[in-house]
Design an enzyme around this catalytic site. Structure first.
Site, PDB file in Angstrom:
ATOM      1  N   PRO A 294     -15.969   2.550  11.882  1.00 20.27           N
ATOM      2  CG  PRO A 294     -17.333   4.247  12.912  1.00 20.27           C
ATOM      3  CD  PRO A 294     -16.355   3.115  12.975  1.00 20.27           C
TER       4      PRO A 294
ATOM      5  CG  HIS B  76      -8.005   0.233 -14.928  1.00 18.75           C
ATOM      6  ND1 HIS B  76      -7.741   0.382 -13.171  1.00 18.75           N
ATOM      7  CD2 HIS B  76      -8.135   1.107 -15.158  1.00 18.75           C
ATOM      8  CE1 HIS B  76      -8.084   1.721 -12.761  1.00 18.75           C
ATOM      9  NE2 HIS B  76      -8.517   2.475 -13.735  1.00 18.75           N
TER      10      HIS B  76
ATOM     11  N   GLY C  36       0.296  15.997  -7.962  1.00 18.88           N
ATOM     12  CA  GLY C  36      -0.851  14.414  -8.357  1.00 18.88           C
ATOM     13  C   GLY C  36      -0.200  13.442  -7.923  1.00 18.88           C
ATOM     14  CB  ALA C  37      -1.086   9.852  -7.110  1.00 11.12           C
ATOM     15  CB  VAL C  38      -1.025  11.702 -12.961  1.00 11.11           C
ATOM     16  CG1 VAL C  38      -0.508  11.265 -14.495  1.00 11.11           C
ATOM     17  CG2 VAL C  38      -2.450  10.093 -12.679  1.00 11.11           C
TER      18      VAL C  38
ATOM     19  CB  CYS D 288      -6.339   4.476 -16.984  1.00 13.88           C
ATOM     20  SG  CYS D 288      -8.798   5.377 -16.334  1.00 13.88           S
TER      21      CYS D 288
ATOM     22  CE  LYS E 285     -14.036  10.477 -19.138  1.00 12.17           C
ATOM     23  NZ  LYS E 285     -13.331  10.116 -18.011  1.00 12.17           N
TER      24      LYS E 285
ATOM     25  NE  ARG F 118     -12.910   3.631  -9.498  1.00 15.68           N
ATOM     26  CZ  ARG F 118     -12.511   3.909 -10.145  1.00 15.68           C
ATOM     27  NH1 ARG F 118     -11.371   3.421 -10.951  1.00 15.68           N
ATOM     28  NH2 ARG F 118     -13.001   4.805 -10.510  1.00 15.68           N
TER      29      ARG F 118
ATOM     30  NE  ARG G 144      -5.439  22.281  -2.678  1.00 14.91           N
ATOM     31  CZ  ARG G 144      -5.337  20.365  -2.660  1.00 14.91           C
ATOM     32  NH1 ARG G 144      -4.829  20.010  -1.842  1.00 14.91           N
ATOM     33  NH2 ARG G 144      -5.354  19.831  -4.070  1.00 14.91           N
ATOM     34  CB  SER G 145       0.636  21.719  -4.274  1.00 15.97           C
ATOM     35  OG  SER G 145      -0.796  20.706  -4.164  1.00 15.97           O
TER      36      SER G 145
END
Lengths: 337, 337
Positions: free
Chosen positions: B180, B241, B12-14, B128, B212, B234, B39-40
C-alpha cells in the site's frame, strides 16, 4: 446459421480477451476452434469448461468454419483471411491489413452497423485509438455534423502487445533499482518517459498510427470531409488509451446538450464531476467495455468547438470487444434473415 | 547596481535549482542571503564554495537587498513581496500570486523582455506549462500572428513539488511490489495512471492550471485576441512537461519556415527526425534549460494550422531558469543605465 467459430491468434493478449468475452457474453456457437502460429500450436486452452488444443493456422483450418475472429499481426492477416474467405468463412479481422481496402467494411457497431451488409467475406475492426474516438464522435456528429477533430492521444503500453506491457513493468523496475534493461517493443525507455511516436513515418511527418486515425475515421463515417489532426503519444500507463478530443461542429453544441447526447448513447459512460475529482482515468476504465467521457467543456477558442477527455480499454473496446460485437451483429443479422 | 541578492524559498526544489543556476551562470553579486520558512531556517547551504545558513524569512530580511528571487507557495509570496518592495528590493517571483496583477509584468525573456521596464517592484515568472508554450509561440507569432492555440499537456510529477516526485516513485514501487501507498500530492494514483486535472475547478469546467495557460499567454503577448483552448493532464513522468501544440496563424506557415524560425530562436532547440526516431522526450530534455521542439507538421485539418510537440524541463525553463534569466535582464538593464 453462423454456428462454427474459429479464433485466430487465440493465444495473444487480444485473443485471450476475445475468448473471455465470448464466454462472458454467452456468444452462441456449436463448434469452436482456436488457431495460432506454429509456435503456439499445441497449447491447452479451457473455454466454457472444455479443454481445447490450439491448432496451427493453415488454409484447411477454415473448412466448415462460419465466422473467424482474428487478432494477428498484419502479415498473418494478409495470408489467412483469403484462406478463410475461399472456404466460405466470414472473417472479423482486428489487424490493420484489411481496414482500408475498398471491399472491406470497417465497422464500429455503435457507429456504422449497417456497413456489415456490404462485406465480401472480410469485416475489419478499426485501430484502437480510432475506435474510442469515433464512438465518442458519433452522437455529436448525428446532432450537429462534425467538420474537424483535433486529437492528442495518451496511449498505453498494452497497445504494443505483451512485449509492450513487459517493457513498462521491467523498465520501471530497472529505473527504480538502477539495473539495466533492454527495451524490446519500444525504441526508447518508456518507463517514466513519453514517446511521441507510435508506428512508423507515414505521411508529411505523421506516423502510421496518426494516419489511421485520419483515414479510418473518414471511412467509418463515410465522410471524407471530416478533417482530423492527430498526435499519438505513448505514455507509461499499462492499459487504456486516453485522448483529448476537440471537435468543431456545423452548429454549436452546449456542454449540457453534449452531456445528454453522450449519456443516452449505448457504449458510452459519462464520468464528469471536476469539483469532486471525478473523470475517467486509465486505472478506473481498465477491464471495462465502454468508452468513458469526462471533462466536457466548450472550446474556449471557437464558438463551434467542444472539447472532452476520452478513455477506453484499448484491448477491449479498442480491439477484442469491438471484434466480438461485430461477430454478434453478424449473428443477429443472420437471425433476422 | 543590483549587487545584493536574496533567494526566498531557497531550500525547495526550485530554490535549489536557482542556487545551482546562479553558480553555473556566474550571476554577479556582492552579497547573497538565503531565506526560507521557520521550518527550514538554520539549514546549511554551500554556495560558490562558501557556507551559508538559511535565515528565516521576515520583513527585515530585505533590508539592503536589491533583488530577491522567490519560489514559494502563493500565500507566502503574497506576504513577503510587499515587505521586499517597501525596502526598495525588486522581487522576481515564481509563484502564481502576482502574475495577473495589473502592475506586475509577467516576463519570459525570450518573448517580452521589454515588459520588465514597467515593474513597480515585482516581476512575475509564468506558470511552467505557459512558459514553454509561449517560447515556442513567439517566433511563429512574430512571423504570422497566432490567432488560436489548442494545447494538450503531459505534465510531470515534479511540477507538484518534492511530494509529487515522491508520489510517483513510491507509488510505482507500491504497484510493482503490491504494497500500500498513500498518495500525498495527488488525489489519485499517479503511477501507471493519468490524472486529467491539474489545479482546482476554475471556470466553465476548466481547471486553474488550464486558465493560467489562457490568461498568462494573453498577458505575455499583450494580446487578448489570442484564443487558447488547453487541457492539462498529469502523467507518470518524473520531470519535464510535454505539450502537443496546434497554432492557427493569420497566414499559413510551412514546416520548413517553422523549422527555420524555431532554429534561429535563442532558447529553442529543434529535434525533429521522425524516421530516425528523434524527437524531444522528457528523458532527454531533463536538466536542460532550452525549450525543445519536434514533430513539426502542417495541421491536416486547417491550411493555416501548424502542429508540433514541445518538451521542456518544468523546474528549469518552467521555473528556476526563467526567474534567473529575468534577474539577469534586470542586471543588464541596470548596467545599460
Amino acid at each position: 446459421m453462423y454456428e462454427n467459430l474459429a479464433i485466430v491468434g487465440a493465444t495473444g493478449a487480444v485473443g485471450r480477451l476475445i475468448r473471455q468475452l465470448l464466454e462472458e457474453r454467452k456468444f452462441p456457437y456449436k463448434t469452436i476452434k482456436f488457431l495460432a502460429s506454429k509456435r503456439s500450436a499445441g497449447t491447452e486452452i479451457t473455454f466454457n469448461g472444455q479443454t481445447h488444443i490450439v491448432e496451427e493456422l493453415t488454409p484447411e483450418s477454415f473448412a466448415g468454419v462460419d465466422i473467424a475472429i482474428g487478432s494477428t499481426p498484419d502479415d498473418a492477416a494478409a495470408e489467412f483471411a483469403p484462406w478463410a474467405v475461399e472456404r466460405g468463412c466470414i472473417v472479423v479481422d482486428e489487424s490493420g491489413y484489411w481496414r482500408m481496402k475498398e471491399d472491406v467494411p470497417l465497422v464500429v457497431p455503435e457507429v456504422n452497423p449497417e456497413a456489415i451488409r456490404n462485406h465480401k467475406g472480410i469485416i475489419s475492426s478499426p485501430n484502437c485509438s480510432t475506435t474510442q474516438m469515433v464512438v465518442a464522435m458519433k452522437p455529436l456528429h448525428d446532432a450537429a455534423k462534425i467538420k474537424r477533430v483535433v486529437v492528442s492521444t495518451y496511449q498505453a503500453t498494452s497497445g504494443a502487445g505483451v512485449a509492450g506491457e513487459k517493457d513498462l513493468v521491467e523498465g520501471a523496475k530497472s529505473v527504480l533499482n538502477q539495473t539495466p534493461y533492454e527495451y524490446q517493443a519500444f525504441k526508447h525507455q518508456i518507463a517514466f518517459n513519453l514517446i511521441p511516436q507510435i508506428g512508423s513515418e507515414k505521411y508529411e511527418g505523421y506516423t502510421s498510427e496518426e494516419m489511421k486515425m485520419v483515414h479510418e475515421t473518414q471511412k467509418i463515417f463515410g465522410d471524407d470531409s471530416i478533417q482530423v489532426c492527430p498526435t499519438c503519444v505513448r505514455v507509461p500507463v499499462t492499459n487504456c488509451h486516453s485522448e483529448t478530443i476537440l471537435v468543431e461542429t456545423e452548429r454549436p453544441i452546449s456542454v449540457a446538450e453534449a452531456r445528454e447526447l453522450f449519456e443516452k448513447t449505448e457504449g458510452i459512460t459519462v464520468v464528469d464531476n471536476l469539483g469532486a475529482g471525478e473523470y475517467p482515468m486509465p486505472l478506473t476504465c481498465s477491464n471495462k467495455n465502454d468508452v468513458f467521457i469526462g471533462r466536457i467543456r466548450k472550446d474556449l477558442s471557437n464558438p463551434n468547438g467542444l472539447t472532452f477527455w476520452c478513455v477506453s480499454d484499448n484491448l477491449r473496446k479498442g480491439a477484442a470487444t469491438n471484434a466480438v460485437q461485430i461477430a454478434e451483429l453478424l449473428v443477429r443479422s443472420q437471425a433476422a434473415v
